[in-house]
Design a protein around this motif. Structure first.
Motif, PDB file in Angstrom:
ATOM      1  N   HIS A   1       0.833  -1.206   0.000  1.00 35.47           N
ATOM      2  CA  HIS A   1       0.000   0.000   0.000  1.00 35.47           C
ATOM      3  C   HIS A   1       0.868   1.258   0.000  1.00 35.47           C
ATOM      4  O   HIS A   1       0.563   2.223  -0.708  1.00 35.47           O
ATOM      5  CB  HIS A   1      -0.941  -0.012   1.203  1.00 35.47           C
ATOM      6  CG  HIS A   1      -1.897  -1.163   1.200  1.00 35.47           C
ATOM      7  ND1 HIS A   1      -2.838  -1.347   0.202  1.00 35.47           N
ATOM      8  CD2 HIS A   1      -2.054  -2.211   2.059  1.00 35.47           C
ATOM      9  CE1 HIS A   1      -3.533  -2.446   0.452  1.00 35.47           C
ATOM     10  NE2 HIS A   1      -3.071  -2.989   1.576  1.00 35.47           N
TER      11      HIS A   1
ATOM     12  N   TYR B   1      -7.573   6.441  -5.109  1.00 39.27           N
ATOM     13  CA  TYR B   1      -7.356   5.166  -5.786  1.00 39.27           C
ATOM     14  C   TYR B   1      -6.869   4.129  -4.783  1.00 39.27           C
ATOM     15  O   TYR B   1      -6.217   4.457  -3.793  1.00 39.27           O
ATOM     16  CB  TYR B   1      -6.310   5.305  -6.899  1.00 39.27           C
ATOM     17  CG  TYR B   1      -6.750   6.168  -8.056  1.00 39.27           C
ATOM     18  CD1 TYR B   1      -7.406   5.598  -9.148  1.00 39.27           C
ATOM     19  CD2 TYR B   1      -6.486   7.534  -8.049  1.00 39.27           C
ATOM     20  CE1 TYR B   1      -7.803   6.389 -10.214  1.00 39.27           C
ATOM     21  CE2 TYR B   1      -6.886   8.333  -9.118  1.00 39.27           C
ATOM     22  CZ  TYR B   1      -7.542   7.754 -10.194  1.00 39.27           C
ATOM     23  OH  TYR B   1      -7.937   8.532 -11.249  1.00 39.27           O
ATOM     24  N   THR B   2      -7.154   2.869  -5.069  1.00 39.76           N
ATOM     25  CA  THR B   2      -6.605   1.769  -4.286  1.00 39.76           C
ATOM     26  C   THR B   2      -5.929   0.801  -5.242  1.00 39.76           C
ATOM     27  O   THR B   2      -5.970   0.960  -6.470  1.00 39.76           O
ATOM     28  CB  THR B   2      -7.711   1.032  -3.504  1.00 39.76           C
ATOM     29  OG1 THR B   2      -8.544   0.328  -4.442  1.00 39.76           O
ATOM     30  CG2 THR B   2      -8.551   2.012  -2.703  1.00 39.76           C
TER      31      THR B   2
ATOM     32  N   ASP C   1       0.874   3.999  -3.025  1.00 39.30           N
ATOM     33  CA  ASP C   1       0.635   5.423  -2.771  1.00 39.30           C
ATOM     34  C   ASP C   1       1.795   6.269  -3.295  1.00 39.30           C
ATOM     35  O   ASP C   1       1.591   7.368  -3.832  1.00 39.30           O
ATOM     36  CB  ASP C   1       0.447   5.669  -1.269  1.00 39.30           C
ATOM     37  CG  ASP C   1      -0.848   5.066  -0.748  1.00 39.30           C
ATOM     38  OD1 ASP C   1      -1.730   4.763  -1.575  1.00 39.30           O
ATOM     39  OD2 ASP C   1      -0.970   4.894   0.484  1.00 39.30           O
TER      40      ASP C   1
END
Length: 868
Positions: A220, A244-245, A224
């Protein structure tokens, strides 16, 4: 309180009064010269030899020429001072070795040479005895930076950052040399600043902080980071703001710009493992995770870091299987870091492993923790590495390692209140006022800090007067006490080794002073409880007790301070950090490898001292002391783990002994090519105890040869065409040629590859010419000739014979080691007057086959070591 009270200096003077029997002004730098009696007969050369010197020596060594810094025309015949006597000793050594007169000059007649050497030898014996009685110059000695750090840590139990203090190392000696350890008013401010920081770490008043465990899911944080670097363009060309992911990876990829830098990000997003962890791609210049921030109050506190990691496949090259960790100092360029440690990753991605290590930040910059795949630690080199890979893959270098998560736990304490707090504060008596209690704490603290003397009543009264002034001005009692403790840690009684002079000048050290001298010799820090008790009870000087203490201390981990401090300066290892190594030629010689190579030298020297092995094993041995990283570099299989251990050298490998160590070979280079001159001079200086003279100021440059492909031997042959260079280089260069099978980074080679440099092509030029690679100059191989001759006339055909010849010069090596130990241990330059002590140490060590520890014991038990 962050100010220095205006009345702080009288206590400083008082501290010197109690520790040195005199008042020292604030400069603190006072030397004490031992007087010489005119009644002592000094050596003197008969005047008849002046004619011989004029005929054979003055042409090169008169007042106007003074080649090699030697002026025999102005040299006094009377050997009544150390400098004059030492020059005459050099004359004796040079003539005995057959180096003077030079080969192209008229030789001395046999009769003249015999008579000159006989008189010179006799007079030097007389001079040595006279000057040894006079004792030379003894300078009061301040703790150097290493010793100050260790002493603070021993006293308070906290690790501190001492980078604010000047580096005390000397290019011509050791950082224990009292004459070089100056003191200025600026340093006083720095000592107070560091002392306050240390006390802030050591003293606690609140409840124990609760340890926190923070886990970072690195896929993650990596996503990012990449997302922030993407530009998703809308109709206006501005960044479209949206959350967003990882599930949106395909949508992010769709809008990636057509740019080689973004191709790298897309490769990460498309990698099959990036949904569950982070493959360590080189994101333009760094195989790193986004930096991890530790708590802002974490300086001086201990943390445990865990990393779940794996290598992506079994084909990953050995040198790419390591994780590095460290901090990001201010001022470094993108991607660079201060490497603190390295761990090899063994597990594959279907069964990852957890790597665990302790981390202790000593300053605020170290609160930023960086974790990366082992990599070149220089921005420009990292960029070239990335761009070279782009030419092949279009998206940069392929990853080798994968990380699942990183977590840190802390701060961690073994007990509460911590030992540092317990060491300072005593049990409080019933009915005792705060001021009375703080005075008792201050007295006890100063007694420990001053090591050999107790503070006087006058000193304590002055300090308590300042304490009351601070309180009257609004400071809390606790802060006022802390300020007085800081002043103690910046005072002469703490900063200087307290060995007061007396009449007659030379005297025997007290038991307490001897214990301090011994501990700062072997530990670069204060005595422990056992050594202090031996001094206080008077048993330290009983037969065998001093030797027993020394051998015990040598086995203690704190002896690494002696090994590292002594070896680094003895072997001139500061040169290892002089250059950035050419990553294209030496891609594996990065910061982690360089540090392992440095530690190999220390570990090998520690091994011979702690295991009482003969010092010849430092010259040639059938084993090495290596860790996994260095073993892989040397091509030695079966070594796992970061700890250094003894490993037998496989047959045929050129390792074993100092000359086979990567650090030594790297010091004899410029980071690009090997330097026979540097390597030969190092052998003469450090192994054969025959240092060459400094280079003359007008060394001619070889610019006429620019652009020509020439081997190192050919370059040096051209250099020797200059008459002012030939005399020294004919002695130095053959030794360096014997090491030419090692490249600049200490790897073995049979040929030297040379190529002409060309301007680096731009991306545009590469696109315009698809065949650009074929037009690059091809390297040419020149077979290495490693044959040569030692200064004593022994010849060798290759490196292995050179190493064998050097190992046969054990007596010269032993004398050089002895002289350096005397200089390091006594805190002053080795001089002509120390020759008798050196002879005694050598004779004693020889009886035990030159066992390494015997040199130390002989020095420690000598009158010189036990006297002031």
């Amino acid at each position: 309180m962050n100010r220095v009270p205006s009345i702080c200096f009288p206590p400083f003077a008082e501290v010197f009064r109690i520790t040195n029997s005199i008042v020292i002004p604030c400069a603190f730098a006072v030397a004490f010269a031992f007087g010489q009696s005119d009644s002592i007969r000094h050596g003197a050369m008969p005047e008849k030899h002046t004619a011989v010197l004029r005929q054979y020596c003055f042409e090169c060594h008169d007042a106007s020429a003074a080649e090699g810094g030697v002026d025999l025309e102005s040299l006094s015949l009377r050997m009544d001072d150390l400098r004059t006597a030492e020059t005459w000793q050099k004359v004796l050594n040079t003539i005995n070795a057959g180096e003077m007169p030079p080969e192209d000059a008229d030789p001395l007649s046999a009769d003249a040479k015999t008579e000159l050497l006989a008189d010179l030898s006799k007079q030097l014996v007389i001079a040595r005895a006279a000057l040894a009685d006079s004792g030379g110059v003894i300078t009061i000695r301040r703790l150097n930076r290493r010793e100050y750090k260790n002493t603070i840590e021993s006293l308070l139990g906290v690790a501190i950052d001492v980078s604010d203090l000047p580096d005390d190392s000397s290019p011509n000696g050791f950082d224990t040399n009292g004459a070089s350890l100056f003191f200025s008013s600026n340093q006083l401010e720095q000592y107070l600043k560091i002392a306050r920081r240390a006390l802030d770490q050591a003293i606690v008043s609140a409840e124990q902080p609760r340890a926190t465990i923070i886990r970072v899911e690195v896929e993650h944080t990596m996503f990012d980071w990449i997302l922030r670097d993407f530009i998703k363009r809308d109709e206006s060309g501005r960044l479209e703001k949206r959350f967003y992911t990882l599930k949106d990876r395909e949508q992010v990829i769709e809008f990636a710009p057509d740019n080689y830098r973004w191709f790298n990000h897309v490769a990460w997003l498309k990698h099959p493992t990036s949904g569950t962890g982070a493959p360590l791609y080189n994101l333009f210049s760094n195989f790193a995770l986004p930096d991890i921030s530790l708590p802002s109050d974490g300086v001086g506190k201990r943390f445990l870091v865990r990393i779940r990691a794996a290598k992506l496949n079994d084909e990953v090259p050995e040198h790419r299987r390591y994780l590095e960790y460290g901090s990001v100092p201010s001022g470094v360029q993108r991607g660079e870091m201060s490497v603190a440690g390295v761990h090899q990753v063994h597990a594959l991605i279907d069964d990852p492993e957890v790597i665990e290590f302790e981390y202790l930040p000593t300053n605020r910059e170290e609160l930023t923790l960086r974790i990366r795949q082992r990599h070149v630690n220089q921005l420009n080199a990292a960029k070239r590495f990335f761009r070279d890979a782009v030419d092949d893959t279009k998206h940069g270098p392929e990853p080798a390692l994968w990380l699942d998560w990183v977590e840190w736990e802390g701060p961690l304490y073994d007990q509460w209140p911590p030992a540092s707090n317990r060491e300072i504060f005593l049990s409080r008596s019933e009915g005792e006022s705060t001021e009375q209690y703080h005075q008792r704490v201050l007295e006890a603290f100063a007694t420990r800090a001053f090591r050999t003397k107790r503070p006087t009543t006058t000193f304590v009264d002055s300090m308590m007067s300042m304490y009351r002034t601070e309180v009257d001005q609004g400071a809390s009692a606790a802060d006022a006490l802390k300020e007085q403790l800081a002043i103690v840690l910046a005072s002469p009684g703490f900063l200087y080794l307290n060995e007061p002079a007396s009449d007659p000048p030379s005297r025997r050290l007290s038991n307490q002073e001897l214990a301090v001298r011994l501990s700062y010799f072997l530990w670069s820090g204060p005595p422990d409880e056992e050594l202090q008790q031996a001094a206080d009870t008077g048993t330290l000087r009983q037969p065998g007790k001093l030797k027993g203490q020394a051998l015990r201390m040598l086995q203690d981990p704190r002896a690494d301070e002696f090994i590292g401090g002594f070896a680094h300066q003895w072997l001139h290892m500061n040169r290892l950090d002089f250059f950035q190594f050419n990553y294209r030629k030496h891609p594996q010689f990065d910061d982690s490898l360089k540090e392992s190579a440095r530690r190999e030298v220390y570990a090998s020297i520690r091994d011979v001292f702690q295991n009482d092995r003969p010092i010849r094993e430092l010259l040639c041995s059938d084993y090495v002391i290596v860790n996994d990283l260095l073993a892989g570099y040397y091509g030695i299989d079966g070594v796992e783990g970061a700890d250094f251990r003894r490993v037998r050298v496989p047959e045929g490998l050129p390792r074993g002994g100092l000359l086979g160590m990567a650090a030594v070979m790297a010091m004899g280079s410029d980071g690009d090519r090997s330097s026979p001159v540097e390597r030969g001079a190092w052998i003469l200086r450090c192994l054969l105890n025959d240092p060459p003279p400094p280079a003359p100021a007008n060394v001619p440059q070889l610019s006429r040869l620019d652009g020509q492909l020439m081997t190192s031997r050919e370059l040096q042959r051209a250099h020797q065409e200059q008459p002012q260079c030939n005399q020294c280089h004919r002695k130095i260069d053959p030794l360096g040629f014997g090491l030419e099978n090692f490249d600049a980074a200490g790897r073995w080679r049979d040929a030297e590859l040379l190529e002409r440099t060309t301007p680096e092509l731009t991306d545009k030029q590469k696109k315009q010419d698809p065949n650009w690679r074929d037009k690059l100059p091809k390297p040419q191989a020149f077979r290495i000739d490693a044959a040569g001759t030692l200064p004593d006339g022994q010849s060798f055909r290759n490196y292995f014979e050179l190493r064998e010849r050097i190992a046969g010069s054990e007596v010269q090596f032993a004398r050089g080691l002895t002289e350096k130990l005397i200089e390091y241990g006594l805190g002053r330059p080795y001089s002509f007057a120390d020759r008798a002590l050196a002879d005694q140490m050598l004779a004693r060590a020889k009886r035990r086959d030159y066992a390494a520890s015997e040199f130390l014991i002989a020095l420690i038990e000598s009158q010189a070591f036990q006297s002031k």
